[in-house]
Scaffold this active site. Structure first.
Site, short mmCIF file in Angstrom:
data_model
loop_
_atom_site.label_atom_id
_atom_site.label_comp_id
_atom_site.label_asym_id
_atom_site.label_seq_id
_atom_site.Cartn_x
_atom_site.Cartn_y
_atom_site.Cartn_z
N LYS A 77 44.79 30.44 36.97
CA LYS A 77 43.87 29.48 37.60
C LYS A 77 43.59 28.34 36.64
O LYS A 77 44.00 28.36 35.50
CB LYS A 77 42.58 30.19 38.02
CG LYS A 77 42.71 30.84 39.40
CD LYS A 77 42.67 29.82 40.53
CE LYS A 77 43.05 30.52 41.83
NZ LYS A 77 43.27 29.64 42.96
N LYS B 8 38.44 31.85 34.74
CA LYS B 8 38.71 32.63 35.96
C LYS B 8 38.13 31.95 37.20
O LYS B 8 37.56 32.60 38.08
CB LYS B 8 38.19 34.06 35.84
CG LYS B 8 38.68 34.81 34.61
CD LYS B 8 40.20 34.98 34.56
CE LYS B 8 40.63 35.77 33.34
NZ LYS B 8 41.23 34.93 32.27
N TYR C 132 52.11 30.54 41.36
CA TYR C 132 50.95 30.99 40.60
C TYR C 132 51.22 30.94 39.10
O TYR C 132 52.17 31.54 38.63
CB TYR C 132 50.54 32.41 41.00
CG TYR C 132 49.39 32.89 40.17
CD1 TYR C 132 48.13 32.37 40.36
CD2 TYR C 132 49.58 33.83 39.16
CE1 TYR C 132 47.07 32.76 39.56
CE2 TYR C 132 48.53 34.23 38.36
CZ TYR C 132 47.27 33.70 38.57
OH TYR C 132 46.23 34.08 37.78
N ASP D 92 45.21 27.13 28.37
CA ASP D 92 45.37 28.53 27.99
C ASP D 92 46.73 28.62 27.31
O ASP D 92 47.75 28.41 27.95
CB ASP D 92 45.32 29.40 29.26
CG ASP D 92 45.55 30.87 28.98
OD1 ASP D 92 45.97 31.22 27.86
OD2 ASP D 92 45.33 31.68 29.90
#
Ligand code: F6R
Ligand code: MG
Ligand code: MG
Length: 362
Positions: A228, A129, A225, A7
């Site tokens: 994902k 996701k 974090y 990403d």
């Protein structure tokens, strides 16, 4: 065959890869094809993840191939994502300098080295996701469950079963287990998809490689974090391996996976065609695309956008029903992940503020 993804920025939040990122990446890979580094390529997206599928003769973990993917992501970030101020520009590029292999640097990798059969059907999956453990249930069904895969019972070439390499991403160890003999042991591990992840599958009778999945867990690399891991998966099909239809059948059940909104919620995995590989409702629901290719001398004939079919409407409707049901739980478990998984999110910072307000129970 190498499928490397990251990403590197998205159009309106974490929804889709900007078409200009896809164009830019195609151009980079076209150049690499011209120089002979790769044989062929296909660039696509799953939600906000840019997917580079490449064929070449350099084997797995090849520094030149990994550098090509890394450079494509880095340049796509600097030349497209940053000027356009796309959201999360360069999000998955966790390290500065390339050190020979993209594993451990942020991008996800599924790679498989094999000799092309007289006819070589391949199905490539990419999800958004969710996390690599999301493949556990379908992979088990495809390669071990006769209620999914008729060939396990009927086809003598598959009747001997398959072996699974399961990775413990916390301890960084792997174990190889055989189906059907060690059925229950496999399930004892892979039923915890946040920790035990199927990485590879081989046909037992001749060790033919049948499937390879990405296993990156970004939060374990970064310690916090960072989105994902939105996994990828390559499966070879037919002629003594599960049929394309047996592979797809495992996705007719929209099972619950972790990774929806803020990487902190579970939701149903919805199979979609490429045109719906975008995340909307509550940044989701988690989605998966499946592309079919026929290889010929390394050329990727295709794709066939396999979930672009009303046969999966029922699954999609079920997924939406489940999405609606689980969403009503709002911030409550089991919609929101448990405390162990929330450790890598922004929740601990919120809980910390309350720490000195707690008093001993009298
Ligand atoms: C999930 C995901 C999104 C973001 C959410 C918040 O993997 O990428 O659901 O977590 O949109 O994003 P930020 O914190 O960037 O505003
Ligand atoms: Mg994103
Ligand atoms: Mg994503």
């Amino acid at each position: 065959m190498s499928l490397i993804k990251a990403d590197v920025g998205s159009l309106a939040g974490h929804s889709i890869v900007h078409p200009k990122l896809i164009e830019f990446s195609k151009e980079k890979l076209r150049e690499a094809k011209e120089t002979g580094l790769i044989i062929d390529f296909f660039v696509f997206n799953a939600g906000d993840d840019l997917e580079l599928l490449m064929t070449h003769t350099k084997g797995e973990d090849n520094p030149e191939i990994h550098k090509l993917a890394w450079d494509t992501f880095v340049e796509a970030t600097s030349k497209v994502s940053r000027p356009l101020k796309l959201y999360g520009a360069g999000q998955d590029l966790l390290k500065e300098a390339f050190s020979g292999n993209v594993r451990g640097m942020g991008p996800g990798v599924a790679e498989m080295e094999f000799e092309e059969r007289p006819s070589e059907p391949i199905v490539v999956f990419a999800a958004d996701k969710t996390e690599p453990g999301a493949w556990n249930l379908p992979l088990f069904r495809i390669f071990a469950d006769p209620f999914n895969t008729a060939g396990l019972v009927i086809d003598p070439k598959m009747h001997g079963g398959f072996k699974f390499e399961v990775m413990d991403v916390i301890e960084n160890k792997t174990v190889i287990l055989n189906a059907p003999e060690e059925f229950y042991d496999i399930l004892a591990l892979i039923g915890t998809p946040s920790r035990y992840i199927i990485r590879r599958v081989w046909r037992k009778s001749d060790n033919l490689i049948a499937a390879a999945a990405s296993v990156t867990r970004l939060s374990l690399i970064a310690g916090k974090y960072v989105g994902k891991d939105d996994p990828v998966l390559i499966i070879r099909a037919q002629h003594g391996l599960p049929a394309v239809g047996e592979i797809l059948e495992a996705f007719a059940f929209p099972h619950m996976v972790a990774g929806w909104m803020r990487g902190s919620h579970v939701g149903p995995l919805m199979p979609v065609p490429l045109k719906y590989a975008k995340c909307t409702r509550f940044d989701g629901p988690p989605r998966v695309v499946a592309l079919g290719f026929q290889l010929h001398d390394g050329i990727l004939e295709g794709p066939n956008d396999l979930f672009d079919d009303p046969a999966f409407d029922y699954t999609r409707n079920t997924a939406q029903f489940i999405a609606e049901y689980i969403r009503r739980h709002g911030p409550f478990m089991p919609h929101r992940l448990g405390p162990e998984e929330m450790e890598y999110t922004t929740l601990p910072a919120v809980l910390k503020k309350l720490e000195d307000r707690f008093r001993e129970v009298t």
